[in-house]
Scaffold this active site. Structure first.
Site, mmCIF file in Angstrom:
data_model
loop_
_atom_site.group_PDB
_atom_site.id
_atom_site.type_symbol
_atom_site.label_atom_id
_atom_site.label_comp_id
_atom_site.label_asym_id
_atom_site.label_seq_id
_atom_site.Cartn_x
_atom_site.Cartn_y
_atom_site.Cartn_z
ATOM 1 N N HIS A 1 0.838 -1.196 0.000
ATOM 2 C CA HIS A 1 0.000 0.000 0.000
ATOM 3 C C HIS A 1 0.873 1.247 0.000
ATOM 4 C CE1 HIS A 1 -2.544 3.161 1.899
ATOM 5 N NE2 HIS A 1 -3.374 2.720 1.001
ATOM 6 N N HIS A 2 1.900 1.260 0.823
ATOM 7 C CA HIS A 2 2.906 2.308 0.742
ATOM 8 C C HIS A 2 4.253 1.788 1.229
ATOM 9 C CE1 HIS A 2 2.151 3.644 5.101
ATOM 10 N NE2 HIS A 2 3.420 3.380 5.041
ATOM 11 N N GLN B 1 10.203 0.493 5.325
ATOM 12 C CA GLN B 1 8.913 0.144 5.923
ATOM 13 C C GLN B 1 7.893 -0.065 4.808
ATOM 14 O OE1 GLN B 1 6.232 3.201 7.528
ATOM 15 N NE2 GLN B 1 6.129 2.052 9.426
ATOM 16 N N HIS C 1 3.812 -1.120 4.087
ATOM 17 C CA HIS C 1 2.473 -1.341 4.613
ATOM 18 C C HIS C 1 1.773 -2.361 3.709
ATOM 19 C CE1 HIS C 1 -1.777 0.552 5.429
ATOM 20 N NE2 HIS C 1 -1.685 -0.701 5.814
ATOM 21 N N HIS D 1 0.675 14.129 6.064
ATOM 22 C CA HIS D 1 0.214 12.890 6.686
ATOM 23 C C HIS D 1 -0.785 13.192 7.799
ATOM 24 C CE1 HIS D 1 0.141 8.853 8.247
ATOM 25 N NE2 HIS D 1 0.518 9.281 9.435
ATOM 26 N N HIS E 1 -4.467 10.890 9.601
ATOM 27 C CA HIS E 1 -5.300 9.700 9.435
ATOM 28 C C HIS E 1 -6.607 10.153 8.787
ATOM 29 C CE1 HIS E 1 -2.738 7.817 12.880
ATOM 30 N NE2 HIS E 1 -2.075 7.959 11.758
ATOM 31 N N MET F 1 -3.067 12.127 13.448
ATOM 32 C CA MET F 1 -1.734 12.712 13.313
ATOM 33 C C MET F 1 -1.843 13.941 12.434
ATOM 34 S SD MET F 1 1.031 9.695 13.084
ATOM 35 C CE MET F 1 2.244 10.343 14.167
#
Ligand code: NAG
Ligand code: NAG
Length: 336
Positions: free
Chosen positions: A68-69, A144, A146, A213, A215, A288
């Site tokens: 997803h990312h 990282q 997702h 960024h 949510h 966030m």
């Protein structure tokens, strides 16, 4: 710790290739098994502390259907010593029997690259590089990813990034500063989460990319460079984005350099349609507010200041900031 990495590659090249060459490092997940939905996995590489390297480009190598990312973090210390760990920003309390849980970095975290599904990737401008290794606080890179969906038992993943790097010193070093807030959003309210910091260092930064960024509640995130002139504040928009779009780095709206004494400022507009308060925090029930600014500096090192955080609402607003702002672009900062 996985010791595959720059040290080995570079040793192999020292004898045969001139240092002016741009090389590629395949930074891929080591055959991971996303064993549940909504999983964030992290994997590190250690940079040789004996040499300076400049990252000059990124090439994503990911499947849209699985990743997803992807984010690439620079760290002074990685989150764990494991080759792979679970590193969700939104921590769930469930115990993970497959991987240990930790943040991407234990210390000195900064994002150097972001890729999101359905979005083209941003190239660094010419002559710009991220310094990593010896003279940098970036001693490790952590990838990282997702993963949205659980993989079948027999399927593994090697998504990742091809990192283009060189040992040739770059005239222009890239840096990132993260603007963000704490605070809370009252029920059934549109709230502004704001922050601002005066640039104290005697440096000139050239903005070239930004990333937002939040949510689910974020509707607009904007970043400004503010010049406090005797005739009034000049708010120069650096970038503005709907944070519900792919959260990658986008080119800035204005590349005018930002100097000592100028102010960096950001606002997240949040629409809380819930009947309860939502606060800034680390779980998926929390929110966030982040604005990342990527810039370069010429014949200098990036800012020592890596963060600009405020307490957020109800404690902090631009209108009450010590800089005594005027001409706050109240409407423009919240509308796309
Ligand atoms: C990623 O790179 C590897 C090795 O170069 C390649 O075999 C694989 O097909 C690539 N995966 C994707 C999704 O591009
Ligand atoms: C907030 O969300 C509600 C519900 O989706 C919507 O009706 C309203 O227009 C939004 N307000 C703003 C200022 O975005």
């Amino acid at each position: 710790m996985n010791y595959l990495g720059f040290p080995i590659l570079v040793c192999a090249y020292l004898t045969s290739v001139s240092t002016h060459e741009v090389d590629t490092y395949d930074f891929l997940m080591p055959n991971v098994w996303p064993h549940r939905d909504e999983l964030y996995l992290c994997s590190p590489i250690r940079i040789s502390p004996r040499n300076n390297y400049y990252i000059v480009g990124f090439q994503p190598n990911a499947t849209m259907h699985t990743a997803h990312h992807m984010l690439l973090y620079g760290c002074s210390e990685p989150g764990t010593d494991d080759p792979v760990w679970s590193c969700g920003e939104m921590q769930s309390n469930e115990v993970d029997d497959q991987y240990n849980t930790a943040s991407p970095c234990r210390e000195g975290s900064q994002i150097v690259y972001a890729w999101a599904r359905d979005a083209p990737s941003l190239e660094l401008p010419k002559d710009v590089g991220f310094l990593i290794g010896k003279d940098s606080s970036i001693k490790y890179l952590v990838l990282q990813i997702h993963y949205m969906h659980k993989f079948p038992e027999n399927k593994r993943d090697n998504s990742g990034v091809f990192i283009k790097y060189t040992k040739e010193p770059m005239r222009r070093q890239a840096g990132v500063i993260l603007l963000g807030t704490g605070g809370a959003i009252p029920p059934n309210k549109v709230e502004h989460m704001e922050t601002a910091c005066t640039m104290r260092e005697d440096k000139v930064i050239h903005p070239f990319a930004f990333r937002t960024h939040t949510h689910a509640l974020g509707t607009a995130v904007s970043g400004y460079a503010v010049r406090q002139e005797p005739s009034g504040d000049v708010w120069q928009l650096i970038g503005k984005k709907n944070p519900q779009l792919p959260q990658m780095f986008y080119p800035v709206a204005d590349t005018t350099p930002v100097r000592q004494g100028d102010v960096l400022a950001a606002r997240c507009t949040m629409n809380n349609t819930n009947s309860f308060t939502v606060k800034i925090g680390a779980t998926n029930k929390d929110e966030m507010c982040n604005f990342y600014l990527m810039y370069w500096v010429e014949n200098s090192s990036p800012l020592d200041q890596k963060y600009c955080f405020s307490a957020g609402p109800p404690y902090y607003y631009w209108s009450r900031a010590p800089q005594n702002f005027n001409r706050i672009p109240d409407l423009e900062a919240s509308t796309l």
